[in-house]
Design a protein around this motif. Structure first.
Motif, PDB file in Angstrom:
ATOM      1  N   VAL A 191       0.850  -1.193   0.000  1.00 44.67           N
ATOM      2  CA  VAL A 191       0.000   0.000   0.000  1.00 44.67           C
ATOM      3  C   VAL A 191       0.884   1.240   0.000  1.00 44.67           C
ATOM      4  CG1 VAL A 191      -1.791   1.288   1.211  1.00 44.67           C
ATOM      5  CG2 VAL A 191      -1.775  -1.211   1.313  1.00 44.67           C
ATOM      6  N   THR A 192       0.673   2.099  -0.968  1.00 47.79           N
ATOM      7  CA  THR A 192       1.378   3.367  -0.994  1.00 47.79           C
ATOM      8  C   THR A 192       0.417   4.427  -1.534  1.00 47.79           C
ATOM      9  OG1 THR A 192       3.426   4.485  -1.686  1.00 47.79           O
ATOM     10  CG2 THR A 192       2.358   3.039  -3.306  1.00 47.79           C
ATOM     11  N   GLY A 193       0.892   5.636  -1.696  1.00 42.77           N
ATOM     12  CA  GLY A 193       0.016   6.701  -2.187  1.00 42.77           C
ATOM     13  C   GLY A 193       0.362   8.027  -1.549  1.00 42.77           C
ATOM     14  N   ASP A 220      -1.739  -2.122  -9.120  1.00 48.19           N
ATOM     15  CA  ASP A 220      -2.767  -3.028  -9.621  1.00 48.19           C
ATOM     16  C   ASP A 220      -4.142  -2.389  -9.475  1.00 48.19           C
ATOM     17  OD1 ASP A 220      -1.222  -5.542 -10.176  1.00 48.19           O
ATOM     18  OD2 ASP A 220      -0.658  -5.230  -8.094  1.00 48.19           O
ATOM     19  N   VAL A 221      -4.307  -1.587  -8.438  1.00 46.89           N
ATOM     20  CA  VAL A 221      -5.568  -0.883  -8.228  1.00 46.89           C
ATOM     21  C   VAL A 221      -5.264   0.502  -7.677  1.00 46.89           C
ATOM     22  CG1 VAL A 221      -5.870  -1.896  -5.920  1.00 46.89           C
ATOM     23  CG2 VAL A 221      -7.832  -0.933  -7.118  1.00 46.89           C
ATOM     24  N   ILE A 222      -5.914   1.508  -8.253  1.00 46.21           N
ATOM     25  CA  ILE A 222      -5.806   2.878  -7.772  1.00 46.21           C
ATOM     26  C   ILE A 222      -7.133   3.237  -7.125  1.00 46.21           C
ATOM     27  CG2 ILE A 222      -5.499   5.306  -8.412  1.00 46.21           C
ATOM     28  CD1 ILE A 222      -3.846   4.313 -10.821  1.00 46.21           C
ATOM     29  N   VAL A 223      -7.072   3.632  -5.852  1.00 40.94           N
ATOM     30  CA  VAL A 223      -8.280   4.003  -5.131  1.00 40.94           C
ATOM     31  C   VAL A 223      -8.294   5.518  -4.978  1.00 40.94           C
ATOM     32  CG1 VAL A 223      -9.628   3.731  -3.027  1.00 40.94           C
ATOM     33  CG2 VAL A 223      -8.251   1.824  -3.876  1.00 40.94           C
ATOM     34  N   ASP A 224      -9.182   6.165  -5.707  1.00 38.74           N
ATOM     35  CA  ASP A 224      -9.318   7.609  -5.599  1.00 38.74           C
ATOM     36  C   ASP A 224     -10.294   7.926  -4.468  1.00 38.74           C
ATOM     37  OD1 ASP A 224     -10.856  10.273  -6.400  1.00 38.74           O
ATOM     38  OD2 ASP A 224      -8.867  10.338  -7.310  1.00 38.74           O
ATOM     39  N   THR A 225      -9.799   8.621  -3.448  1.00 42.84           N
ATOM     40  CA  THR A 225     -10.609   8.877  -2.251  1.00 42.84           C
ATOM     41  C   THR A 225     -11.194  10.282  -2.222  1.00 42.84           C
ATOM     42  OG1 THR A 225      -8.754   9.691  -0.889  1.00 42.84           O
ATOM     43  CG2 THR A 225      -9.085   7.294  -0.994  1.00 42.84           C
ATOM     44  N   LEU A 241     -15.191  12.855 -14.088  1.00 48.64           N
ATOM     45  CA  LEU A 241     -14.993  11.439 -14.359  1.00 48.64           C
ATOM     46  C   LEU A 241     -14.203  10.774 -13.234  1.00 48.64           C
ATOM     47  CD1 LEU A 241     -13.966  11.568 -18.128  1.00 48.64           C
ATOM     48  CD2 LEU A 241     -16.113  10.707 -17.219  1.00 48.64           C
ATOM     49  N   PRO A 242     -14.510   9.542 -12.885  1.00 44.58           N
ATOM     50  CA  PRO A 242     -13.691   8.807 -11.908  1.00 44.58           C
ATOM     51  C   PRO A 242     -12.314   8.518 -12.512  1.00 44.58           C
ATOM     52  CG  PRO A 242     -15.851   7.793 -12.179  1.00 44.58           C
ATOM     53  CD  PRO A 242     -15.703   8.778 -13.286  1.00 44.58           C
ATOM     54  N   PRO A 243     -11.245   8.963 -11.888  1.00 47.60           N
ATOM     55  CA  PRO A 243      -9.915   8.780 -12.479  1.00 47.60           C
ATOM     56  C   PRO A 243      -9.430   7.346 -12.480  1.00 47.60           C
ATOM     57  CG  PRO A 243      -9.737   9.778 -10.309  1.00 47.60           C
ATOM     58  CD  PRO A 243     -11.203   9.740 -10.640  1.00 47.60           C
ATOM     59  N   ASP A 244     -10.066   6.465 -11.707  1.00 46.39           N
ATOM     60  CA  ASP A 244      -9.614   5.080 -11.630  1.00 46.39           C
ATOM     61  C   ASP A 244     -10.444   4.153 -12.514  1.00 46.39           C
ATOM     62  OD1 ASP A 244     -11.803   5.597 -10.037  1.00 46.39           O
ATOM     63  OD2 ASP A 244     -11.258   4.177  -8.465  1.00 46.39           O
ATOM     64  N   ALA A 245     -11.245   4.700 -13.409  1.00 48.77           N
ATOM     65  CA  ALA A 245     -12.123   3.870 -14.238  1.00 48.77           C
ATOM     66  C   ALA A 245     -11.357   3.203 -15.372  1.00 48.77           C
ATOM     67  CB  ALA A 245     -13.254   4.718 -14.814  1.00 48.77           C
ATOM     68  N   ASP A 246     -11.644   1.912 -15.604  1.00 47.02           N
ATOM     69  CA  ASP A 246     -11.089   1.199 -16.753  1.00 47.02           C
ATOM     70  C   ASP A 246     -12.019   1.311 -17.962  1.00 47.02           C
ATOM     71  OD1 ASP A 246      -8.686  -0.195 -15.523  1.00 47.02           O
ATOM     72  OD2 ASP A 246     -10.262  -0.829 -14.168  1.00 47.02           O
ATOM     73  N   PHE A 247     -13.337   1.295 -17.719  1.00 45.80           N
ATOM     74  CA  PHE A 247     -14.338   1.529 -18.748  1.00 45.80           C
ATOM     75  C   PHE A 247     -15.251   2.644 -18.258  1.00 45.80           C
ATOM     76  CE2 PHE A 247     -13.564  -3.108 -19.376  1.00 45.80           C
ATOM     77  CZ  PHE A 247     -13.111  -3.068 -20.686  1.00 45.80           C
ATOM     78  N   PHE A 299      -2.542   1.825  -4.740  1.00 48.00           N
ATOM     79  CA  PHE A 299      -2.134   3.230  -4.683  1.00 48.00           C
ATOM     80  C   PHE A 299      -3.343   4.073  -4.286  1.00 48.00           C
ATOM     81  CE2 PHE A 299      -1.047   7.458  -6.030  1.00 48.00           C
ATOM     82  CZ  PHE A 299       0.327   7.544  -5.889  1.00 48.00           C
ATOM     83  N   VAL A 300      -3.204   4.811  -3.186  1.00 50.57           N
ATOM     84  CA  VAL A 300      -4.283   5.656  -2.680  1.00 50.57           C
ATOM     85  C   VAL A 300      -4.037   7.084  -3.146  1.00 50.57           C
ATOM     86  CG1 VAL A 300      -5.552   6.385  -0.640  1.00 50.57           C
ATOM     87  CG2 VAL A 300      -4.457   4.147  -0.671  1.00 50.57           C
ATOM     88  N   ASP A 301      -5.022   7.670  -3.825  1.00 53.45           N
ATOM     89  CA  ASP A 301      -4.837   8.988  -4.430  1.00 53.45           C
ATOM     90  C   ASP A 301      -6.035   9.876  -4.106  1.00 53.45           C
ATOM     91  OD1 ASP A 301      -3.650  10.997  -5.871  1.00 53.45           O
ATOM     92  OD2 ASP A 301      -3.621   9.906  -7.773  1.00 53.45           O
ATOM     93  N   ALA A 302      -5.881  11.161  -4.374  1.00 52.31           N
ATOM     94  CA  ALA A 302      -6.973  12.126  -4.239  1.00 52.31           C
ATOM     95  C   ALA A 302      -6.582  13.386  -4.994  1.00 52.31           C
ATOM     96  CB  ALA A 302      -7.255  12.448  -2.767  1.00 52.31           C
ATOM     97  N   ASP A 303      -7.573  14.187  -5.360  1.00 50.43           N
ATOM     98  CA  ASP A 303      -7.317  15.440  -6.049  1.00 50.43           C
ATOM     99  C   ASP A 303      -6.514  16.386  -5.153  1.00 50.43           C
ATOM    100  OD1 ASP A 303      -8.828  14.476  -8.125  1.00 50.43           O
ATOM    101  OD2 ASP A 303     -10.658  15.512  -7.507  1.00 50.43           O
ATOM    102  N   ASP A 304      -5.680  17.221  -5.779  1.00 52.33           N
ATOM    103  CA  ASP A 304      -4.868  18.164  -5.008  1.00 52.33           C
ATOM    104  C   ASP A 304      -5.723  19.051  -4.115  1.00 52.33           C
ATOM    105  OD1 ASP A 304      -2.753  17.067  -6.306  1.00 52.33           O
ATOM    106  OD2 ASP A 304      -2.070  18.910  -7.296  1.00 52.33           O
TER     107      ASP A 304
END
Length: 300
Positions: A22-24, A149-154, A191-197, A103-108
């Motif tokens: 887990v990082t981010g 492998d997975v980006i979680v936008d919080t 848009l959700p930044p972690d979307a594949d479709f 990877f845990v992310d969020a907007d600035d």
């Protein structure tokens, strides 16, 4: 019989040990992710330097028991943090492990609000502004984000929603299966930044303009029946269910474990919610591990 070979040991490590890295970004929610992983049975090691990742993985393998499900949380603030996460992951794989990187992310803007709300400075801002520290950290973590492998936008998740998302992703007995999240959202919120479709349900009539449906949501029977009963709705869901089913074998073959299918309408309350629920249901019926989540439900 002879002694077990090195290859046998590697296969045992891979089959018997589940590793999550887990990082981010700071303020993104790593601590919440760590607690959620503990809730579903992971042994969590926080603030682990990358140089010790292999040692920790081998300790977990040798210890057995609960330690065979281990999560390692990497913090850019660690003095021992290096930018060679790719090398560390590659070394783990060479020793027979199959780490999954979250990877845990969020907007600035969201990160800045979070830091300001608790009156904390960013660990890397020095004498500059919060935005400067965030920019420096993003640069250091760029490769880690690419490896995820997975980006979680919080950005739009509260603590409970984030915890639930992680528990759904890692709580099942078969954590190696491809897991599909069908995420409803409102285009007006981005848009959700972690979307594949990304699916657009705005071609369907909007229940917002039906007075008796306006205050209800796509999770309720009346709205769902209205949306799914519209011309083209069934074909829309069927087509995308077929698409997801057709691609899952390839995704699993390439090592992808998490797939996010985002379904959008104007506000994320009616059409996208109903479609997401129906699509997730059909994917589960076809044998996939799928769940529906609703990013913007309740924002209006």
């Amino acid at each position: 019989m002879g002694e077990p070979s090195a290859v046998d040991g590697q296969l045992a490590a891979e089959s018997e040990t589940t590793l999550v890295v887990v990082t981010g970004v700071s303020g993104g929610g790593r601590s919440t992710v760590a607690r959620a992983l503990e809730n579903v049975g992971y042994y969590v090691v926080d603030n682990l330097p990358q140089a010790l990742m292999l040692d920790m993985a081998e300790l977990a393998f040798k210890a057995g028991g609960a330690a065979r499900r281990t999560a390692m949380v990497l913090d850019v603030r660690s003095r021992a943090f290096s930018t060679d996460l790719a090398g560390a992951i590659r070394e783990l794989k060479e020793r027979g492990f199959s780490p999954r990187v979250v990877f845990v992310d969020a907007d600035d803007e969201v990160l800045i609000r979070r830091f300001e709300s608790v009156r904390r400075s960013h660990p890397l801002q020095g004498d500059g502004r919060l935005a400067d520290g965030i920019a420096v950290e993003r640069g250091l973590l760029e490769e880690a984000r690419d490896l995820a492998d997975v980006i979680v936008d919080t950005s739009h998740l509260n603590v409970n929603q984030l915890r639930r998302r992680i528990e759904e992703l890692f709580g099942g007995e078969d954590a190696r299966r491809l897991r599909v999240t069908v995420l409803s959202f409102g285009f007006k919120y981005g848009l959700p930044p972690d979307a594949d479709f990304v699916l657009d349900a705005r071609f369907l009539p909007n229940p917002y303009w039906v007075p008796e449906l306006r205050e209800h949501t796509g999770r309720e029977e009346a709205v769902s029946a209205y949306v799914l009963g519209q011309e083209g709705a069934d074909a829309f869901v069927t087509s995308y269910a077929d698409l997801v089913n057709a691609t899952t074998i390839g995704f699993e073959r390439e090592g992808k474990r998490y797939l996010t299918v985002a379904v959008g309408c104007t506000g994320g309350k009616h059409r996208s919610v109903a479609i997401a629920e129906e699509l997730a249901s059909r994917l589960r019926h076809s044998g996939l591990a799928a769940n529906a989540q609703h990013r913007d439900l309740g924002r209006e």
